[in-house]
Design a protein around this motif. Structure first.
Motif, PDB file in Angstrom:
ATOM      1  N   VAL A 201     -29.616 -32.660  29.089  1.00 23.66           N
ATOM      2  CA  VAL A 201     -28.182 -32.692  29.568  1.00 23.66           C
ATOM      3  C   VAL A 201     -27.251 -33.673  28.729  1.00 23.66           C
ATOM      4  O   VAL A 201     -26.155 -33.483  28.069  1.00 23.66           O
ATOM      5  N   ASP A 202     -28.039 -34.948  29.053  1.00 25.83           N
ATOM      6  CA  ASP A 202     -27.153 -36.019  28.547  1.00 25.83           C
ATOM      7  C   ASP A 202     -26.817 -35.927  26.889  1.00 25.83           C
ATOM      8  O   ASP A 202     -25.931 -36.326  26.270  1.00 25.83           O
ATOM      9  N   SER A 203     -27.900 -35.546  26.202  1.00 24.93           N
ATOM     10  CA  SER A 203     -27.632 -35.154  24.646  1.00 24.93           C
ATOM     11  C   SER A 203     -26.755 -34.176  24.472  1.00 24.93           C
ATOM     12  O   SER A 203     -25.969 -34.284  23.477  1.00 24.93           O
ATOM     13  N   LEU A 204     -26.837 -33.091  25.193  1.00 23.70           N
ATOM     14  CA  LEU A 204     -25.833 -32.065  24.875  1.00 23.70           C
ATOM     15  C   LEU A 204     -24.737 -32.322  25.441  1.00 23.70           C
ATOM     16  O   LEU A 204     -23.735 -31.909  24.661  1.00 23.70           O
ATOM     17  N   ARG A 205     -24.375 -33.264  26.370  1.00 22.33           N
ATOM     18  CA  ARG A 205     -23.132 -33.628  26.553  1.00 22.33           C
ATOM     19  C   ARG A 205     -22.357 -34.346  25.334  1.00 22.33           C
ATOM     20  O   ARG A 205     -21.113 -34.266  25.132  1.00 22.33           O
ATOM     21  N   ALA A 206     -22.995 -35.157  24.690  1.00 21.03           N
ATOM     22  CA  ALA A 206     -22.712 -35.928  23.566  1.00 21.03           C
ATOM     23  C   ALA A 206     -22.341 -35.157  22.235  1.00 21.03           C
ATOM     24  O   ALA A 206     -21.375 -35.038  21.599  1.00 21.03           O
ATOM     25  N   GLU A 207     -23.290 -34.232  22.092  1.00 26.31           N
ATOM     26  CA  GLU A 207     -23.200 -33.393  21.023  1.00 26.31           C
ATOM     27  C   GLU A 207     -22.227 -32.204  20.892  1.00 26.31           C
ATOM     28  O   GLU A 207     -21.530 -31.865  19.958  1.00 26.31           O
ATOM     29  N   CYS A 208     -22.035 -31.773  22.125  1.00 24.55           N
ATOM     30  CA  CYS A 208     -21.003 -30.727  22.254  1.00 24.55           C
ATOM     31  C   CYS A 208     -19.762 -31.100  22.780  1.00 24.55           C
ATOM     32  O   CYS A 208     -18.806 -30.492  22.884  1.00 24.55           O
ATOM     33  N   ARG A 209     -19.614 -32.471  23.132  1.00 26.05           N
ATOM     34  CA  ARG A 209     -18.520 -33.041  23.685  1.00 26.05           C
ATOM     35  C   ARG A 209     -17.969 -32.342  25.033  1.00 26.05           C
ATOM     36  O   ARG A 209     -16.871 -31.865  24.793  1.00 26.05           O
TER      37      ARG A 209
END
Length: 292
Positions: free
Chosen positions: A129-137
């Protein structure tokens, strides 16, 4: 229309930690699929993010407490009514602990069991989720749904967020859209199903128990960005300099000043940084509301 993307070669030694692990080419997904259509992807190792055994272990360990669990009621809201109990913790009563026997009775009666805010307390899901938050803004969160065979599954609803649903076990039949525009997709264990924001969707298990992980991704709205940019502008040196003298200006002069200075402020404002801050603010607000 649902796009089915063929399986890619996969490692089986680690769980997904990035968008590309779930959808393959992240650039193509964000540029061609995101916000436009549903799509199904293959990611067998995503099944290891959370297993049915993990769900029972969390339920039986004795430490599961609200708001991190619930039973799905009408719509997509959850409740702990009838499945929670008060325990004595350090000599003080503490309400909201999961009562395993009551939860199992609800599941047997056809209710859906939900583990909420997994990003806060499950390491594998939290890292993804942390990665998706950054990648998908986008503001991001995750919840797991255990649907027993024959249950009503996840009722029809329109989600304001984009969703990536990982089918962890079993099979679910998804219906997306309404009336003549509705389409059905059967999602198997080890597949990821993307549904754009605002689409009406519902899902029912296909003849067997099913476990799915729903990752919600909500990007900042135009209003979110505008409010944040305006707040920054009001604290800028230009706004501070005119604070004590603006009353000497005519309305036309004030309007001209605002147009010029605001345009200059926005031109020098990194758009990516603004979006990142908006996501962080929404995330903090969402977590605060979830704990109320």
């Amino acid at each position: 229309m649902t796009t089915s993307i063929s399986p890619r070669s996969e490692e089986t030694t680690r769980t997904p930690a990035h968008l590309a692990d779930l959808v393959g080419d992240a650039g193509s997904f964000l540029g061609e699929v995101w916000g436009t259509r549903t799509a199904r992807f293959s990611c067998g190792r995503a099944k290891a993010l959370l297993t049915v055994a993990d769900v029972w272990r969390e339920l039986d360990c004795g430490s599961l407490i609200a708001p991190y669990f619930g039973i799905l009621q009408e719509g997509t809201a959850t409740t702990v009514a009838g499945i929670a109990e008060t325990r004595i913790v350090q000599t003080k009563p503490r309400p909201g602990y999961a009562k395993p026997s009551a939860v199992r009775e609800k599941i047997a009666a056809g209710h859906v069991f939900v583990l909420s805010q997994l990003e806060d307390w499950n390491g594998r899901v939290g890292a993804l989720v942390d990665s998706l938050r950054a990648e998908c803004r986008a503001q991001a969160g995750a919840a797991a749904y255990f649907c027993a065979a024959g249950s009503g599954g996840v009722p029809a609803h329109a989600d304001s967020a984009h969703t990536l649903t990982v089918q962890l076990a079993g099979r679910m039949r998804w219906t997306v859209g309404e009336g003549v525009h509705a389409s059905e997709t059967v999602v198997e264990a080890g597949e990821v199903f993307y549904v754009p924001a605002a689409r009406v969707r519902q899902a029912v298990p296909c003849g067997t128990d099913a476990l799915l992980l729903v990752i919600s991704l909500q990007q900042p709205t135009a209003r979110d960005l505008a409010e944040l940019a305006l707040a920054d502008f009001l604290h800028s040196s230009a706004a501070q300099d005119i604070a004590g003298t603006h009353h000497f200006l005519s309305l036309e002069e004030k309007t001209a000043w605002l147009r010029t200075e605001l345009r200059a402020h926005l031109a020098g404002h990194p758009h990516g940084a603004l979006a990142k801050r908006a996501v962080q603010l929404r995330q903090r607000e969402g977590r605060a509301q979830g704990r109320e």
